[in-house]
Design a protein around this motif. Structure first.
Motif, PDB file in Angstrom:
ATOM      1  N   ALA A  23       0.827  -1.208   0.000  1.00 25.83           N
ATOM      2  CA  ALA A  23       0.000   0.000   0.000  1.00 25.83           C
ATOM      3  C   ALA A  23       0.858   1.253   0.000  1.00 25.83           C
ATOM      4  O   ALA A  23       0.518   2.260  -0.634  1.00 25.83           O
ATOM      5  CB  ALA A  23      -0.927  -0.013   1.214  1.00 25.83           C
ATOM      6  N   ARG A  24       1.984   1.194   0.687  1.00 26.60           N
ATOM      7  CA  ARG A  24       2.865   2.369   0.777  1.00 26.60           C
ATOM      8  C   ARG A  24       3.704   2.569  -0.479  1.00 26.60           C
ATOM      9  O   ARG A  24       3.971   3.707  -0.876  1.00 26.60           O
ATOM     10  CB  ARG A  24       3.800   2.238   1.992  1.00 26.60           C
ATOM     11  N   HIS A  25       4.128   1.490  -1.116  1.00 26.31           N
ATOM     12  CA  HIS A  25       5.182   1.624  -2.115  1.00 26.31           C
ATOM     13  C   HIS A  25       4.890   1.074  -3.504  1.00 26.31           C
ATOM     14  O   HIS A  25       5.595   1.435  -4.452  1.00 26.31           O
ATOM     15  CB  HIS A  25       6.464   0.937  -1.605  1.00 26.31           C
ATOM     16  N   PHE A  26       3.906   0.192  -3.666  1.00 28.01           N
ATOM     17  CA  PHE A  26       3.739  -0.424  -4.990  1.00 28.01           C
ATOM     18  C   PHE A  26       3.288   0.638  -5.991  1.00 28.01           C
ATOM     19  O   PHE A  26       2.268   1.297  -5.787  1.00 28.01           O
ATOM     20  CB  PHE A  26       2.731  -1.576  -4.937  1.00 28.01           C
ATOM     21  N   PRO A  27       4.018   0.823  -7.110  1.00 24.77           N
ATOM     22  CA  PRO A  27       3.788   1.980  -7.977  1.00 24.77           C
ATOM     23  C   PRO A  27       2.731   1.803  -9.061  1.00 24.77           C
ATOM     24  O   PRO A  27       2.396   2.758  -9.757  1.00 24.77           O
ATOM     25  CB  PRO A  27       5.170   2.180  -8.625  1.00 24.77           C
ATOM     26  N   LEU A  76       9.142  -6.593  -6.783  1.00 25.17           N
ATOM     27  CA  LEU A  76       8.874  -6.080  -8.127  1.00 25.17           C
ATOM     28  C   LEU A  76       8.497  -4.601  -8.064  1.00 25.17           C
ATOM     29  O   LEU A  76       8.969  -3.796  -8.897  1.00 25.17           O
ATOM     30  CB  LEU A  76       7.748  -6.887  -8.775  1.00 25.17           C
ATOM     31  N   GLY A  77       7.667  -4.229  -7.091  1.00 27.68           N
ATOM     32  CA  GLY A  77       7.290  -2.825  -6.962  1.00 27.68           C
ATOM     33  C   GLY A  77       8.491  -1.929  -6.714  1.00 27.68           C
ATOM     34  O   GLY A  77       8.591  -0.835  -7.293  1.00 27.68           O
ATOM     35  N   ASP A  78       9.392  -2.372  -5.870  1.00 33.01           N
ATOM     36  CA  ASP A  78      10.596  -1.578  -5.607  1.00 33.01           C
ATOM     37  C   ASP A  78      11.471  -1.480  -6.854  1.00 33.01           C
ATOM     38  O   ASP A  78      12.024  -0.417  -7.168  1.00 33.01           O
ATOM     39  CB  ASP A  78      11.389  -2.192  -4.452  1.00 33.01           C
ATOM     40  N   PHE A  79      11.601  -2.587  -7.572  1.00 28.74           N
ATOM     41  CA  PHE A  79      12.397  -2.570  -8.806  1.00 28.74           C
ATOM     42  C   PHE A  79      11.821  -1.553  -9.795  1.00 28.74           C
ATOM     43  O   PHE A  79      12.556  -0.778 -10.412  1.00 28.74           O
ATOM     44  CB  PHE A  79      12.412  -3.967  -9.427  1.00 28.74           C
ATOM     45  N   LEU A  80      10.501  -1.540  -9.929  1.00 25.77           N
ATOM     46  CA  LEU A  80       9.853  -0.597 -10.852  1.00 25.77           C
ATOM     47  C   LEU A  80       9.964   0.846 -10.380  1.00 25.77           C
ATOM     48  O   LEU A  80       9.805   1.776 -11.173  1.00 25.77           O
ATOM     49  CB  LEU A  80       8.378  -0.971 -11.019  1.00 25.77           C
TER      50      LEU A  80
END
Length: 349
Positions: A23-27, A76-80
């Motif tokens: 919720a905080r980070h997935f882009p 994956l969200g952090d990578f993106l």
């Protein structure tokens, strides 16, 4: 522009502090919705619901069929989220389950297919739940290598494995730590044979099976039945696997890649230390970026760089001195470090 190797974490990294990480980070809300739909189609609780729970539940969130998907999505969200205008990613690698994430980050699997592989293998591991894991250090508190101690621990492991009805073997070579896996008799015998270290080792890893050992052969077989060759494609980035082998864009045998991923990677020891050594020596990046969730993998990366004698770092003090002078390791699970590599924040100078 800084060059970077991205490192994807494995199981055990989504804990109470990580609740709400997606919720905080997935882009990409659309992508998360698609992953949720894939879970619903399998009769599984959506990732957004697990991540949005009011409280963290060890029994629920750390289960293989839930933890694997949560960790994959957070990775994956952090990578993106990495700012590609400032950071040039030159290679990807991962620890254990993080290899599945690395395949998606490297382009050998689509985002959805990477999730399919990770969720399938995590669910199969949970359903079988064969054996367990523990972790024990062999470096001293200052990260000075103690090779004689390492050999003594591995010798003890082999001796226990030779006993009747005992199974114990190396699961992951994790910097200054050895992750061992086996059956209950083997794990208990090791625990009874070593002196406690730092008041917490040897440490059992909850809800973990005997990953990366021959005990997982039935899981590997079922994974190969469920996950077809067509999922795999040529990577966009070099990918460093759990042997330290590099899979290069345009030159990877995709049948071999699937065979390794669903075969040897499941049933043979995972050498994370070697993967980081190769990442350093082959690609010489300015930064090693550890994606979330969690922050525990950073220590193993730093210890692996010490073992590789990277930039003359020989112990913990040398690493900390280099890190303070010119940051080398960025953990995206830490908010103050995350901003160094994401868009709209200050970057490493």
């Amino acid at each position: 522009m800084k060059t970077a190797v991205v490192i994807c974490p494995g199981r055990g990294t989504y804990n109470a502090a990580e609740l709400g990480y997606l919720a905080r980070h997935f882009p990409d809300p659309g992508l998360l919705s698609r992953l949720d739909a894939m879970r619903r189609d399998l009769g599984q609780e959506p990732l957004s619901a697990l991540d949005g729970a009011a409280r963290f539940s060890l029994s629920k969130h750390s289960r293989g069929d839930n933890a694997s998907g949560l960790i994959y999505a957070a990775t994956l969200g952090d990578f993106l989220s990495i700012d590609r205008d400032e950071i040039k990613i030159v290679a990807v690698t991962g620890n254990s389950m993080g290899w599945y994430s690395a395949l998606a980050c490297g382009g050998a699997l689509s985002s959805e297919d990477g999730f399919r592989v990770t969720n399938t293998m995590g669910t199969l591991m949970h359903e079988a739940l064969i054996g367990g894991q523990l972790i024990h250090p062999w470096m001293d508190d200052d990260w000075a290598p103690q090779p004689a101690r390492r050999e003594a621990l591995l010798s003890l492991m082999a001796q226990i494995d030779g006993r009747r009805d005992h199974t114990l073997s190396l699961s992951i070579d994790l910097g200054g730590m050895l992750v061992l896996a086996g059956n209950e008799a083997g794990l208990s015998a090791f625990e009874a044979s070593v002196d406690p270290v730092q008041g917490r080792f040897p440490m059992r890893l909850g809800n973990h099976a005997a990953f990366h050992t021959a005990l997982q052969a039935p899981v590997a077989e079922r994974g190969q039945e469920k996950l077809p060759q067509g999922l795999f494609a040529q990577p966009d980035l070099p990918m460093i696997d759990g042997r330290g082998a590099v899979w290069w864009p345009g030159a990877s045998d995709l049948a071999d890649l699937r065979h390794y991923t669903l075969g040897a990677q499941v049933v043979e020891p995972y050498d994370f230390t070697r993967a980081i050594t190769v990442a350093a020596r082959e690609f010489a990046p300015d930064l090693f970026i550890v994606t979330g969730p969690g922050t525990t993998l950073g220590g193993a990366v730093a210890q692996s760089l010490v073992l590789a004698d990277w930039k003359g770092m020989s112990d913990k003090a040398a690493f900390k001195h280099h890190q303070e002078k010119q940051p080398l390791l960025v953990s995206m699970g830490l908010d103050d470090q995350r901003g160094l590599v994401t868009q709209g924040e200050s970057h490493v100078s």
